[in-house]
Design an enzyme around this catalytic site. Structure first.
Site, PDB file in Angstrom:
ATOM      1  N   THR A  36       1.033  -1.744   0.154  1.00  0.00           N
ATOM      2  CA  THR A  36      -0.277  -0.113   0.205  1.00  0.00           C
ATOM      3  C   THR A  36       0.777   0.954  -0.407  1.00  0.00           C
ATOM      4  O   THR A  36       0.561   2.616  -0.720  1.00  0.00           O
ATOM      5  CB  THR A  36      -0.590  -0.308   1.105  1.00  0.00           C
ATOM      6  N   SER A  92       0.730 -10.228   0.111  1.00  0.00           N
ATOM      7  CA  SER A  92       0.159 -11.753  -0.173  1.00  0.00           C
ATOM      8  C   SER A  92       0.756 -12.530  -1.159  1.00  0.00           C
ATOM      9  O   SER A  92       0.503 -13.737  -1.218  1.00  0.00           O
ATOM     10  CB  SER A  92      -2.062 -11.540  -0.388  1.00  0.00           C
ATOM     11  N   THR A 147       1.932  -4.623   4.448  1.00  0.00           N
ATOM     12  CA  THR A 147       2.115  -5.103   5.721  1.00  0.00           C
ATOM     13  C   THR A 147       1.591  -6.843   6.053  1.00  0.00           C
ATOM     14  O   THR A 147       1.748  -6.850   6.943  1.00  0.00           O
ATOM     15  CB  THR A 147       0.819  -3.918   6.705  1.00  0.00           C
ATOM     16  N   THR A 199       2.016 -21.442  20.960  1.00  0.00           N
ATOM     17  CA  THR A 199       0.799 -21.085  21.065  1.00  0.00           C
ATOM     18  C   THR A 199      -0.122 -19.822  20.555  1.00  0.00           C
ATOM     19  O   THR A 199       0.412 -19.314  19.647  1.00  0.00           O
ATOM     20  CB  THR A 199       0.458 -20.015  22.934  1.00  0.00           C
ATOM     21  N   GLN A 200      -1.224 -20.204  20.882  1.00  0.00           N
ATOM     22  CA  GLN A 200      -2.420 -19.054  20.066  1.00  0.00           C
ATOM     23  C   GLN A 200      -2.811 -17.487  20.246  1.00  0.00           C
ATOM     24  O   GLN A 200      -3.185 -17.035  19.407  1.00  0.00           O
ATOM     25  CB  GLN A 200      -3.551 -20.149  19.831  1.00  0.00           C
ATOM     26  N   CYS A 201      -1.933 -18.270  21.941  1.00  0.00           N
ATOM     27  CA  CYS A 201      -3.038 -16.318  22.348  1.00  0.00           C
ATOM     28  C   CYS A 201      -1.165 -16.061  21.479  1.00  0.00           C
ATOM     29  O   CYS A 201      -0.526 -16.051  21.449  1.00  0.00           O
ATOM     30  CB  CYS A 201      -2.180 -17.001  24.292  1.00  0.00           C
TER      31      CYS A 201
HETATM   32  N1  ASP Z   1      -2.336  -5.955   0.939  1.00  0.00           N
HETATM   33  C1  ASP Z   1      -1.187  -4.994   1.456  1.00  0.00           C
HETATM   34  C2  ASP Z   1      -0.178  -5.292   1.128  1.00  0.00           C
HETATM   35  O1  ASP Z   1       0.054  -6.475   2.009  1.00  0.00           O
HETATM   36  C3  ASP Z   1      -1.995  -4.491   2.457  1.00  0.00           C
HETATM   37  C4  ASP Z   1      -0.454  -3.760   3.425  1.00  0.00           C
HETATM   38  O2  ASP Z   1       0.096  -2.806   1.979  1.00  0.00           O
HETATM   39  O3  ASP Z   1      -0.441  -3.263   3.653  1.00  0.00           O
HETATM   40  O4  ASP Z   1       0.541  -5.810   0.156  1.00  0.00           O
END
Ligand code: ASP
Length: 344
Positions: A14, A60, A90, A279-281
């Site tokens: 982003t 992703s 992110t 752990t999932q926590c």
């Molecule tokens: N889908 C975006 C990515 O991870 C989200 C971001 O950058 O905040 O490339």
């Protein structure tokens, strides 16, 4: 002391998007225009160069091959720069920062990941502050010229976190990342306050950077949940493509005590699979000595991930399995604190 120079590596996400005035969609902008978009960068009294990945990706789509490219690039340019800033989406930033923390051995310069929740081209963007502070942190050196943060980190919303301790905890807040089991390495306010007691420093500053790009990705992640079936368990743990499983367990490392569950763990263990208990926590550690259900796992050869994040566990397994074909050796090293990823 010579002036710093920083290499900014843009991978996508982003942060590098701008609204197309015609169709109003978000599109990656040409990174050679970064100084137009973030003129604040010109105010630094040092060189900031940019390197753009091609193609730019939504994070992703990150694959371990991108981590290998990043490690190769940093190695190739290591002597030309004092620090590296990686602009990254992110969504998988914590995975990439974790993996790189293991792949870059003897690191004595900062590698700071950053990104943003809003694109740099929109008025309320968080991208500018994240980028400008990340560059400042990557260039920070002490009085004898050593980098102040010579490790792989994530800078986001005024906090500098250790890369392999971080996890994305909000899909919409500017404060998108947390480091639940380890303090921030720095906090940015009017000035940037570094926690020098928390920051890792190399034993030997002059040791050359070594990269470890051989990764073995035969790992699956299985989150235990009420209603999990033997079929799913067996598929994840005993499949021929799996060399290691990250078992995301309850609380302090507990799992169902049903006979079929224990039998499948035993079967996988006897097949030589590496089973790591995480752990999932969100915070806290695995301790398989507290409850009978955790103790049973330990007796079956399951390795405690201690207080590691799932992202950290994945990077650590890829790295260790890439280095050794011997599962017993990998299991032993999983218990060691390699890059500050666990609290021992
Ligand atoms: N889908 C975006 C990515 O991870 C989200 C971001 O950058 O905040 O490339």
């Amino acid at each position: 002391m010579t002036k710093s120079s920083i290499l900014m590596i843009y991978t996508g996400g982003t942060i590098g998007m701008k609204q197309d005035p015609v169709d109003m969609t978000l599109k990656p902008f040409d990174f050679s225009q970064i100084l137009d978009e973030v003129p604040e960068l010109k105010k630094f009294a040092f060189r900031v160069d940019a390197f753009t990945f091609n193609p730019l990706i939504d994070s992703s789509d990150v694959e371990p091959s991108m981590w290998q490219k990043l490690a190769d690039l940093i190695k190739e340019r290591y002597d030309d720069y004092d620090g590296f800033v990686i602009l990254h989406g992110t969504d998988t930033m914590a995975y990439s920062a974790s993996a790189l923390s293991f792949m870059l051995e003897n690191l004595s310069k900062p590698v700071v990941f950053t990104g943003s929740q809003l694109p740099i081209g929109v008025p309320r963007t968080d991208g500018k502050e994240n980028l400008v502070s990340a560059v400042e942190i990557a260039s920070a050196r002490d009085s004898i010229g050593h980098s102040i943060v010579p490790e792989v980190s994530i800078y986001f919303n005024s906090k500098l976190l250790r890369g392999n301790r971080s996890t994305k905890t909000s899909s919409e807040a500017f404060s998108a990342f947390s480091s639940p089991n380890f303090p921030s390495l720095a906090e940015a306010g009017i000035s940037i306050k570094y926690d020098l007691g928390a920051i890792r420093r190399p034993d030997f500053w002059e040791e050359p950077l070594k990269i470890s790009t051989e990764l073995d990705t035969r790992v699956s992640i299985l989150k235990i949940h009420p209603g999990i079936t033997p079929q799913v368990m067996r598929y994840f743990l005993c499949g021929p493509e799996t060399r290691a499983v990250i078992l995301e367990t309850y609380g302090s490392g507990n799992a169902p005590s049903k006979q079929w569950f224990t039998d499948i763990i035993r079967e996988a263990s006897e097949m030589g699979k590496i089973i790591m208990n995480v752990t999932q926590c969100l915070s806290g550690t695995v301790d398989m000595s507290i409850y009978a259900t955790g103790k049973a796992l330990k007796e079956l050869g399951v390795i405690s991930g201690q207080d590691i994040t799932t992202e950290g566990a994945l990077g650590k397994l890829f790295y260790l399995m890439g280095k050794s074909k011997d599962n017993e050796c990998v299991k032993k090293r999983l218990g060691e604190n390699l890059q500050g990823e666990i609290s021992i």
